[in-house]
Design an enzyme around this catalytic site. Structure first.
Site, short mmCIF file in Angstrom:
data_model
loop_
_atom_site.label_atom_id
_atom_site.label_comp_id
_atom_site.label_asym_id
_atom_site.label_seq_id
_atom_site.Cartn_x
_atom_site.Cartn_y
_atom_site.Cartn_z
CG ASP A 252 -2.71 4.52 -1.15
OD1 ASP A 252 -2.31 5.22 -0.21
OD2 ASP A 252 -3.25 4.99 -2.17
N GLY A 287 -2.72 1.21 -12.96
CA GLY A 287 -3.85 1.43 -12.06
C GLY A 287 -3.42 1.40 -10.59
#
Ligand code: RIB
Length: 304
Positions: A252, A287
């Site tokens: 992403d 993360g």
């Protein structure tokens, strides 16, 4: 220049594990972290962090995750005019498992993301028409994805589709009008039914999609870099070597940064190089969105 993301948001529940438990087994994992995620939201945040003006079209639930997700979009400077709460539905949630080598496995519960409909695109139409690119993924209904592609084509807005998570239900003939089709190797294998164990096989699988009309197929291959297949042939963009601690959200990161660079200068290979640096830095931290770097750090890596 504005980029629209019509897609998902999730709350990432990341467990850092030594191994997956077997059936019936209870196993202690060393660490846990919660953060904002979802492929659509991650791509929006990556584009915004690299400097794009981003419009997010998505749906959140009516639970305590929703306000945090909206606040996070705002904190990143993202336009939330079309981020809507859906009563009686949970927000999207993603339990993620990251192993010792930084590789990830992800489950998704779409929740409110399933409620994003073609009518929501119509509702945002006037603002969408001013965008220079539309980014899509497959964590919303296929009906909405197909409608968004038609919308982009109708108004001459380039469309980037990240076919993730990959599904055999995706009708390639309905997504051929996308300007950019950006799977990773796993998604490419699912979509083509072909083996992708090395670059030659990846290229062959990507070409099997390109011949069906997809203009630019870009395969993100993690530590192996990224591969562009289009009418000019095949081009490999080499990766940046980094110490990977958590690869979740790296694809992403690449896509959001790529979109930002592409709308800035329309140079596909240059955008891939920059996106590669952005994604490389993201895997050095834990993360998904939380790991995305600042533009200055990306430029430093590019110029090193
Ligand atoms: O691509 C990574 C993302 O996939 C995570 O943020 C998770 O939410 C899932 O959507």
């Amino acid at each position: 220049m504005k980029i629209a993301v019509i897609g998902s948001n999730m709350v990432d529940l990341t467990s850092y594990i030594t191994r997956m438990p077997t059936l019936g087994e209870t196993l202690e994992a060393p660490d846990f972290s919660m953060g904002c995620g979802g492929k659509g939201a991650n791509q929006a945040v990556a584009a915004a962090k690299y400097g794009a003006d981003v419009l997010m079209v998505t749906k959140v639930g009516d639970d305590f995750f929703a306000d945090n997700t909206i606040a996070n979009f705002k904190k990143n400077g993202i336009d939330t005019t079309y981020v809507q709460k859906v009563p009686g539905v949970s927000s999207g949630v993603a339990p993620i498992f990251v192993d010792k080598s930084g590789q990830n496995s992800i489950l998704i519960i779409k929740g409110a993301n399933n409620e994003l409909k073609p009518a929501d695109i119509d509702a945002a139409a006037e603002d969408l028409k001013a965008c220079k690119m539309i980014i899509l993924q497959l964590e919303i209904s296929l009906e909405t994805v197909y409608y968004a592609i038609e919308f982009g084509n109708k108004y001459n807005i380039p469309v980037l589709l990240n076919p993730a998570p990959a599904t055999n239900e995706l009708d390639i003939d309905k997504v051929c009008q996308c300007d950019f089709f950006m799977p990773n190797e796993t998604e490419l294998a699912i979509l083509t039914g072909m083996s992708v164990s090395d670059e030659t096989e990846i290229e062959a699988a990507a070409k099997s999609l390109a011949v069906r009309g997809l203009k630019h197929v870009i395969v993100t291959m993690g530590a192996r870099g990224s591969l562009l297949i289009d009418e000019n042939g095949t081009q490999l963009v080499k990766p940046f070597k980094v110490n990977a601690v958590d690869s979740s959200g790296a694809g992403d990161a690449f896509i959001g940064c790529f979109a930002c660079c592409y709308v800035e200068n329309h140079d596909i290979v240059a955008a891939m190089k920059t996106a590669s640096a952005f994604a490389a830095l993201s895997v050095t931290k834990r993360g998904t969105q939380k790991s995305y770097p600042e533009r200055a750090d990306v430029l430093k890596l590019l110029n090193a």
